[in-house]
Design an enzyme around this catalytic site. Structure first.
Site, PDB file in Angstrom:
ATOM      1  CG  HIS A 164      -1.745   1.180   1.457  1.00 30.37           C
ATOM      2  ND1 HIS A 164      -3.078   1.231   1.140  1.00 30.37           N
ATOM      3  CD2 HIS A 164      -1.438   2.402   1.968  1.00 30.37           C
ATOM      4  CE1 HIS A 164      -3.554   2.433   1.430  1.00 30.37           C
ATOM      5  NE2 HIS A 164      -2.583   3.166   1.940  1.00 30.37           N
ATOM      6  CD  GLU A 165       1.848   3.581   3.723  1.00 31.31           C
ATOM      7  OE1 GLU A 165       2.180   4.666   3.204  1.00 31.31           O
ATOM      8  OE2 GLU A 165       0.780   3.423   4.342  1.00 31.31           O
ATOM      9  CG  HIS A 168       0.588   6.038  -0.574  1.00 27.25           C
ATOM     10  ND1 HIS A 168      -0.515   6.625  -1.134  1.00 27.25           N
ATOM     11  CD2 HIS A 168       0.151   5.477   0.595  1.00 27.25           C
ATOM     12  CE1 HIS A 168      -1.569   6.421  -0.346  1.00 27.25           C
ATOM     13  NE2 HIS A 168      -1.188   5.725   0.707  1.00 27.25           N
ATOM     14  CG  ASP A 175      -4.490   6.815   1.861  1.00 25.75           C
ATOM     15  OD1 ASP A 175      -3.961   5.735   1.530  1.00 25.75           O
ATOM     16  OD2 ASP A 175      -4.062   7.539   2.771  1.00 25.75           O
TER      17      ASP A 175
END
Ligand SMILES: [Ca+2]
Ligand SMILES: [Ca+2]
Length: 941
Positions: A164-165, A168, A175
């Site tokens: 997830h990170e 980013h 998000d």
């Protein structure tokens, strides 16, 4: 000076070509993460020296990345995985046969592990500041996140969180959840949960247990105490940017699963595009085909390195060019300051100078006391040579010779290269520099230095600075002040509070106030520099009224400096200095104030300034950023001013803002941004940022906007509510900010090519509008946005062009042919002003018949651009959306809400009791289960 035009750039190109010819592997040395054959190499994970030693951190990081690699490989349809990871252990940990550090440092890490000191508890976080599709700066994990297995229930497994990170950081996606807006009204006038995909299921839970959603939403406001709890078992496979913790979630939302209506950062910043669409546009995806074959990639390999002794060598130009424009004097003043104040205790420092050949002035000397510092100062060069030739290679080679004496290696050492000349033969020592494992920071003086000099810094991951030939410029000291040890230990670093330089007429004064806040004060130094043989008269007034005079300062007549070290901790408050030029001619007077943290636990406010790119072609602007924080808290409402100094001409001052408009992507995240495009000349530009914060305005943010990983409050499993432990929320101690604070930091240098000489036509359009919002009121739609300017974010644009469509794709792909909104009365205001515009979208209200059977969503998508007086158009804004749907069967919103209110009142009395019984039973059961599990030492899930 002569216009170098493209010479510098061409030089760089030649240099890069040369590098490529050498070996592609060499190029990787200075670069960060590389993607080769579907695998990422060179990811650096660094642990902050403040983190206590714990071997489980290393074990858990390895497990996390290994899991993440396979999860990522699958989620990207076999496109990418993690191949080589480096874990950097701080020097504060016990030596344990780790590899020796080369050019890696905490400051350069892709992933940092450090305590959060924030209200967000252990939320993983990625610093994103550049907008959709652009790389972020770093991922941050707390040690507790990596060690505490209880958190896995809320965040999901660490490998999933890492992916997830990573999305980013690497691909600039955002998000898909929104803790501030967990619900919204959709195109069918229904209340929906902010999620991606919409197929993820769950139920509303009131304080007293499961309840219809109407009980949770009153007057379109979410009732306090209500939550939406997701089912732990789902069929939906997307999305990782929403809830990576769900076991069914193994994909990113794509065009078909993406929820465009959800009010989240992904939709806002990426103009309603899906995460997958944004990723597909990245260089990573465009440049790689899926991994061949059917087998899995190998698990990642890890190298654990440890930072060693800090070893620095000053490599200083003393060629005859250094005699011009007080260059040597300014170098002496700055190098003295560096040795006395900046370089950290226990560092080893050596000094080399060079003209056509190198010479060792001081062998390595460890700094254990002020006397060691003074001794090193005595070895600084005092004269320039007669020779104009400069051989940077000879200087660096001598530097390597010096640092090698410590343990036979140049690994991990730092070269501070100061030069005003050039060296057409840098290529001769390139291999030596690249293989040295040393980091070269370059400080370039004047305007005759060759253009490719900074490449040495670039390929070794060093910083680059430029010092213009101006007597009142403090850039040299600012550059040296910025060269910290790179360990990430804020409590050891020097923090610059003031940097001021002015040409002062005879018998005139330079007077200013410096705020010393209570987070700093140890080792506070006031340094005064002058230009001619006559020192100024100095008076320094501390907050208690005590006065310091010239005789309290230590004078270095040769270097024309006077310094005062405040014993103990400097008193917080306003310090006022007055310098009186008693000399009979004008001279430049300069002041620098630096300090250290006053406490070993409360982090001081810091500013880090940087530019988006190292070089630019006219008229492409450079975005200037300043990250203003206390620990990890964004500092709001600060006055942040960038000063950009070109090679010739006056510096340009720019106010940076954190308003989420223009160049600034996210409001109130502590990143202050602004476009810079006032390029007067070609060549190098030096950047410095001043931050002032007055005590009357609220200081630190209570939350950190931006990219986190979602902590799930609980799940529905087998029909039961299973709540996770509440997310840790650390209350910040509200220490009194009586004095405000001030900070200064150099942001290094960048270069500009292609600036036309003489007058040229307007080439600067208004900047893109990034914060367009649309809301429907009655029949009308109201738009709001921040005004761009005539030139990017400055001045006043001439007109706006607003267009709408009921099809997102068509407005994104073909803005010019979308329906024009009549905005003839709308005149742009000054850049930065909040604009409002209301219109009646008649065409859609009357022109389109609702589909007889299925109730079509009457959503309209609106985008706009600004036009300047020369008809230059900004890029098309973000796409805002609004629903025009009015259900013929649903009661008006007000009536409906009052019904809901009634319903709630009845429901509370009737259902409440039943709910209470059920939920109490659930909770008691769950608590017992949990207690049992805790006793057995197992995890919640
Ligand atoms: Ca910002
Ligand atoms: Ca313009």
């Amino acid at each position: 000076m002569t216009h170098r035009d493209n010479a510098g750039f061409v030089g760089s190109l030649k240099f890069v070509t040369f590098l490529v010819a050498l070996s592609p592997v060499l190029l990787l040395l200075g670069a960060r993460v590389q993607l080769q054959d579907n695998g990422y190499d060179g990811i650096l994970i660094a642990i902050n020296p403040q983190v206590p030693e714990n071997q489980n951190l290393i074990t858990n990081i390895k497990e996390m990345i290994t899991e993440a690699s396979f999860y990522l490989f699958n989620a990207t349809k076999r496109r990418v995985f993690f191949r080589n990871i480096q874990i950097l252990i701080p020097a504060t940990w016990n030596a344990n046969n780790y590899s020796k550090v080369k050019q890696e440092s905490y400051e350069k890490a892709d992933v940092i592990v450090t305590d959060w000191n924030g209200v967000q508890g252990d939320d993983p976080y990625t610093l994103q500041y550049r907008g959709c599709g652009k790389e972020g700066r770093y991922i941050h994990f707390t040690p507790n996140f990596l060690l505490n297995d209880d958190l896995i229930a809320g965040y999901g497994s660490r490998g999933r969180v890492f992916v997830h990170e990573w999305a980013h950081l690497r691909w600039g996606v955002f998000d898909e959840y929104n803790n501030d807006k967990p619900f919204y009204i959709n195109g069918q006038n229904q209340i929906k949960v902010t999620r991606c995909s919409s197929d993820i299921t769950g139920i509303f839970v009131c304080e007293k247990g499961p309840c219809p959603q109407e009980n949770c939403i009153i007057s379109k406001l979410f009732k306090e105490g209500c939550v939406f709890i997701y089912n732990s078992t789902q069929n939906a496979t997307a999305s990782i940017m929403f809830m990576q913790s769900l076991s069914s979630v193994v994909e990113f939302c794509n065009a078909s699963t993406h929820n465009q209506e959800a009010p989240n950062l992904q939709n806002q910043i990426c103009s309603l595009r899906s995460a997958w669409d944004v990723m597909a546009d990245s260089a990573d995806f465009k440049g790689s085909l899926p991994w061949k074959g059917s087998e899995l990639p190998p698990p990642p390999t890890f190298t654990v390195t440890q930072a060693g002794d800090k070893v620095v060598c000053l490599v200083l130009d003393v060629s005859s060019k250094m005699a011009e424009a007080d260059r040597l004097l300014r170098l002496q003043q700055a190098a003295e300051f560096y040795l006395m104040q900046i370089v950290e205790i226990h560092s080893f420092v050596g000094i080399v100078n060079f003209d056509g050949k190198g010479e060792i002035r001081a062998q390595l000397h460890q700094i254990n006391s002020d006397d060691d510092r003074k001794l090193l100062v005595s070895y600084l060069p005092t004269t320039v040579s007669a020779e104009a030739e400069t051989s940077i290679c000879s200087g660096l080679k001598k530097g390597f010779e010096v640092v090698e004496k410590l343990n036979g290696k140049t690994y991990g050492s730092v070269m501070i290269l100061v030069t005003s000349g050039g060296d057409e033969h840098i290529g001769n020592c390139l291999l030596t520099v690249l293989s040295s494992g040393s980091t070269v920071h370059s400080i370039v003086l004047g305007s005759s230095a060759v253009g490719n000099l900074e490449e040495l810094s670039h390929v070794t991951g060093g910083l680059k600075f430029y010092v213009p030939d101006k007597s009142n410029s403090n850039s040299m000291i600012d550059a040296f002040s910025r060269i910290s040890s790179g360990t990430g230990d804020l409590f050891q670093q020097s923090i610059q509070l003031e940097s001021m330089g002015e040409n002062v007429s005879p018998y005139h004064q330079l007077k200013n106030t410096v705020t010393v806040d209570n987070s700093v004060g140890n080792n506070t130094i006031f340094l005064v520099m002058w230009q001619t043989s006559g020192p100024p008269e100095i008076v320094l007034l501390d907050p208690t009224g005590r006065k310091y005079y010239m005789n309290n300062f230590i004078i270095n007549v040769a270097f024309r400096t006077a310094s005062l070290l405040i014993p103990g901790t400097a008193k917080p408050g306003h310090w006022i200095y007055t310098l009186n030029n008693t000399h009979h001619s004008p001279q430049a007077l300069k002041v620098t104030v630096a300090s250290h943290a006053s406490s070993s636990t409360v982090p001081p406010a810091t500013v880090e300034a940087f530019v988006e790119r190292d070089s630019t072609y006219f008229p492409h602007p450079v975005i200037i950023y300043a990250n203003v924080k206390r620990g990890f808290y964004p500092i709001l409402n600060a006055t942040v001013t960038a000063m950009v100094e070109p090679e010739i001409g006056d510096p340009v001052m720019l106010k940076l803002s954190d308003d989420g408009a223009g160049a600034d992507v996210i409001k109130n995240d502590g990143i202050y941004s602004r476009y810079f495009f006032s390029f007067a000349v070609n060549g190098r530009y030096s950047l410095k940022v001043h931050v002032n914060h007055s005590p009357s305005v609220s200081a630190v943010a209570h939350s950190v906007p931006g990219s986190h990983a979602m902590y799930v409050p609980g799940y529905i499993a087998n029909g039961n509510i299973q709540m996770n432990a509440p997310r840790k929320s650390v209350r910040r101690s509200e220490e009194e900010q009586k004095w405000g604070f001030s900070r200064v930091s150099s942001g290094g240098s960048f270069s500009v090519v292609g600036v036309p000489t003489g007058p040229h036509p307007d080439v600067f359009p208004p900047c893109k509008i990034v914060d367009l919002k649309a809301v429907k009121m009655e029949e009308e739609v109201t738009l709001s946005w921040t005004a761009p300017g005539e030139d990017f974010d400055q001045g006043q644009a001439t007109s706006y062009e607003i267009r709408m469509s009921n099809n997102l794709q068509s407005i994104q792909d073909d803005f010019n042919n979308a329906i024009l909104v009549n905005m003839s009365k709308l005149k742009p205001q000054q850049a930065g002003t909040r604009e409002m515009f209301t219109f009646l979208p008649k065409l859609f209200l009357n022109g389109l018949e609702p589909d007889g059977e299925t109730q079509e969503s009457h959503r309209i998508y609106v985008a706009m651009r600004a036009v300047d007086k020369n008809s230059l158009k900004s890029a098309v804004s973000n796409v805002a959306q609004v629903s025009l749907f009015i259900s013929p069967n649903s009661a008006p919103v007000l009536g409906r809400d009052s019904l809901i209110m009634k319903g709630v009142l009845i429901a509370i009395s009737l259902i409440g009791i039943i709910c209470l019984i059920i939920v109490t039973a659930h909770y008691t059961l769950n608590r017992k289960k949990r207690a049992d599990k805790e006793e057995n030492g197992t995890k919640l899930l």
